[in-house]
Design a protein around this motif. Structure first.
Motif, PDB file in Angstrom:
ATOM      1  N   GLY A 147      18.369 -84.585  37.496  1.00  0.00           N
ATOM      2  CA  GLY A 147      17.763 -85.772  36.875  1.00  0.00           C
ATOM      3  C   GLY A 147      18.649 -86.283  36.493  1.00  0.00           C
TER       4      GLY A 147
ATOM      5  N   SER B  35      13.108 -81.280  30.297  1.00  0.00           N
ATOM      6  CA  SER B  35      14.939 -82.055  31.015  1.00  0.00           C
ATOM      7  C   SER B  35      14.309 -83.471  30.753  1.00  0.00           C
ATOM      8  CB  SER B  35      15.028 -81.731  31.659  1.00  0.00           C
ATOM      9  OG  SER B  35      13.718 -81.841  33.535  1.00  0.00           O
ATOM     10  N   TYR B  36      14.898 -84.234  31.463  1.00  0.00           N
ATOM     11  CA  TYR B  36      14.262 -86.288  32.068  1.00  0.00           C
ATOM     12  C   TYR B  36      15.186 -86.812  33.670  1.00  0.00           C
ATOM     13  CZ  TYR B  36      15.212 -86.076  26.994  1.00  0.00           C
ATOM     14  OH  TYR B  36      15.654 -86.190  25.647  1.00  0.00           O
ATOM     15  N   ALA B  37      14.601 -87.375  34.058  1.00  0.00           N
ATOM     16  CA  ALA B  37      14.160 -87.511  35.457  1.00  0.00           C
ATOM     17  C   ALA B  37      13.320 -88.630  35.043  1.00  0.00           C
ATOM     18  CB  ALA B  37      13.685 -86.880  36.548  1.00  0.00           C
TER      19      ALA B  37
ATOM     20  N   ALA C 114       8.914 -86.714  39.283  1.00  0.00           N
ATOM     21  CA  ALA C 114      10.031 -86.892  39.016  1.00  0.00           C
ATOM     22  C   ALA C 114      10.307 -87.211  40.107  1.00  0.00           C
ATOM     23  CB  ALA C 114      10.630 -85.797  38.668  1.00  0.00           C
TER      24      ALA C 114
END
Length: 578
Positions: free
Chosen positions: A187, A387-389, A397
């Motif tokens: 990510g 979280s981030y992606a 994602a």
């Protein structure tokens, strides 16, 4: 203190203020192109970052007044100097950048120090400070204050270099941010959330270091007998939103290094008098505001589309089932949520303008990132599982492509969502899929346990103190601000400072909300006036005072007049203080 120094010249078709784009180029909905999408040059990245940050801050729409009624996009030739700086105890650096116009007058040196608003990159305050200072021959020193757009690709172990281009870990030595990441992490990481430094606690020191970098730059590149120092160089700090909060934190630092401060719509947290931390009112708004707005009349449009109204009705049901509001049907539940927010200090004006933050999911975006920052959490430690992606149109994602990764530094506005990077939440089968996670985020403020204690400790580290005695400070705020409501921020700060005898002046601007850039939306432009004209006027007044040619402004509530639908902004609408 300063590492990875860079310098560049900007003249002719590539100036300091607009990178040669001018007003027409800044207004274009199409960003400046990269010759090779996966391999933009530093010059291409700079031009695009300047375009992005102008459009994210100023109302450039025809009829909005920028460039003719107020503000400047005049070509300013000069040089740029940049580096990384690091405050003692921090693990990650922040960016500093100085724009030095050719017209800089060494016999009357002036420097504006400008931290970025929000979590923007190092050019984030160019429309605030650069537009006022550069045409007047002042140098402008910027800092991203430990946030910014130096995203890190965990899949490829690569991130932004000093010039904005992408480099791989182990292959280059000037990456702007390398997170403490577990093995096989995937990510995207970004500095504000994942540095483990809680950068907001040091925003005042970031501002001070940017000023020190400006003096270092002047001493190395501008001849002057005796050189430049805080004693012989005018230093004025100016910022909006988070940048406004940062310059107020700088105002409390010891020493006579600052000559004046101008802070607009500041995100500032003080003790008592109704002050609330941004994490407190953001998590409250994320939960309650979608439902409450169903009971609020006369909302600006967009954003409450039919889809958002359906989501809001689901939120009312979730809140009711959780016992957080009352009511047997959606209308009664919305009225209850509305009443809760009003009882907790939200004004009707702030609620109406806050609808924009609901529509763009800003409340959740801020809460997710700030929880991580305040708790100093590692990538895989977020207590609510976020979280981030990179996220595609279908919501899945995926690993970033070379072209996507290359554009992050220039295109992102700081905290995701943006530039293709989005929030990844835990899977949910609930109709109101975000509700459980939002309650988790809220629990980090009003709940119990180690994680809540950890986040509240981080929030406490951001509390502002009084400005230095004798330092002129001008604070401005729109009465309709729906993202950083004045009731929770500037009003208590000013009241506390004035009660302690500090030299703080306060302008409250009627019919002004938080985002000038959204005044291009017809209904917003019809209802609200921009804030930037008042920032520029406050800088005018402060400059005249420091020159011995005028007085500091008095406290004022500025009675503006909305321009209405289809009308161009005029000076009569602004009712600018003389």
């Amino acid at each position: 203190m300063f590492t990875s120094p860079r310098s560049s010249e900007h003249r002719g078709s590539d100036d300091l203020l607009t990178a040669g784009l001018g007003l027409d180029g800044l207004r274009s909905a199409t960003p400046p192109a990269f010759a090779e999408a996966a391999n933009p040059t530093p010059a291409e990245l700079r031009r695009r970052a300047i375009w992005t940050n102008w459009r994210g801050i100023a109302d450039l729409a025809p009829g909005g007044g920028y460039g003719d009624l107020y503000g400047s996009v005049a070509a300013v030739p000069g040089r740029e100097f940049s580096a990384y700086a690091k405050v003692p105890g921090a693990s990650q650096p922040h960016r500093v950048l100085v724009q030095l116009p050719d017209a800089f007058d060494a016999s009357k040196p002036c420097v504006l120090v400008a931290p970025s608003s929000g979590s923007r990159g190092v050019y984030g305050a160019i429309a605030v400070a650069g537009a006022w200072g550069l045409p007047k021959g002042c140098a402008v020193a910027y800092t991203d204050k430990g946030a910014g757009t130096d995203y890190y690709d965990l899949d490829r172990q690569s991130g932004a270099r000093a010039d904005g281009t992408i480099g791989a870990l182990g292959e280059v030595d000037d990456l702007a941010f390398v997170p403490d990441a577990p093995v096989n992490a995937s990510g995207v990481a970004f500095k504000h959330a994942h540095s483990k430094d809680n950068p907001e606690a040091d925003w005042g020191r970031h501002v001070r270091q940017a000023a020190e970098f400006a003096l270092k730059t002047l001493n190395e590149h501008v001849p002057r007998p005796g050189g430049f120092d805080f004693g012989n160089t005018r230093i004025v700090a100016v910022g909006i939103s988070n940048g406004g909060g940062a310059v107020l934190r700088a105002a409390e630092l010891d020493g006579d290094w600052l000559d004046a401060v101008v802070a607009a719509e500041p995100s500032v947290y003080t003790e008592g008098r109704g002050s609330r931390a941004i994490y407190d009112y953001t998590t409250e708004a994320a939960l309650l505001m979608p439902c409450a707005l169903l009971d609020a009349p006369n909302l600006p449009q967009p954003p409450l589309t039919a889809q958002l109204q359906a989501m809001a009705a689901l939120r009312c049901a979730s809140l009711s089932q959780a016992g957080l509001i009352e009511g047997v049907d959606t209308a009664a539940q919305a009225a209850s949520a509305h009443a809760h927010l009003r009882a907790n200090g939200w004004t009707e004006e702030a609620l109406r303008a806050g609808a924009l933050s609901v529509a763009f999911d800003m409340w959740r975006a801020v809460a997710v990132a700030y929880a991580s920052a305040y708790g100093r959490y590692q990538l895989d430690e977020h207590p609510c599982g976020f979280s981030y992606a990179m996220v595609g149109a279908g919501g899945a994602a995926h690993a970033a492509t070379a072209a996507e990764r290359a554009a992050w530094w220039a295109d992102a506005s700081g905290i995701p969502p943006g530039a293709g990077v989005n929030i990844v939440a835990r899977p949910s089968k609930d109709a109101d899929a975000a509700f459980a996670d939002l309650r988790c985020l809220r629990g980090l403020w009003d709940g119990q346990g180690a994680d809540a204690d950890r986040v509240r400790k981080g929030v406490a580290e951001t509390r502002a103190a009084l400005p230095r005695k004798g330092l002129p400070v001008v604070v401005l705020h729109g009465t309709d601000d729906g993202l950083i409501p004045q009731a929770f921020t500037s009003l208590p700060y000013v009241a506390q400072a004035q009660a302690a005898g500090r030299d703080v002046r306060y302008w409250q601007v009627r019919n002004a909300q938080h985002f000038d850039a959204f005044l291009g939306l017809p209904d917003y432009g019809a209802r609200y006036v921009p804030m930037l004209p008042y920032v520029y006027r406050a800088l005018d007044r402060v400059s005249a005072y420091l020159d011995g040619k005028g007085r500091l402004p008095e406290d004022a509530t500025i009675a503006t007049t909305p321009r209405g639908a289809g009308k161009a902004l005029t000076s009569d609408h602004l009712a600018m203080p003389k």
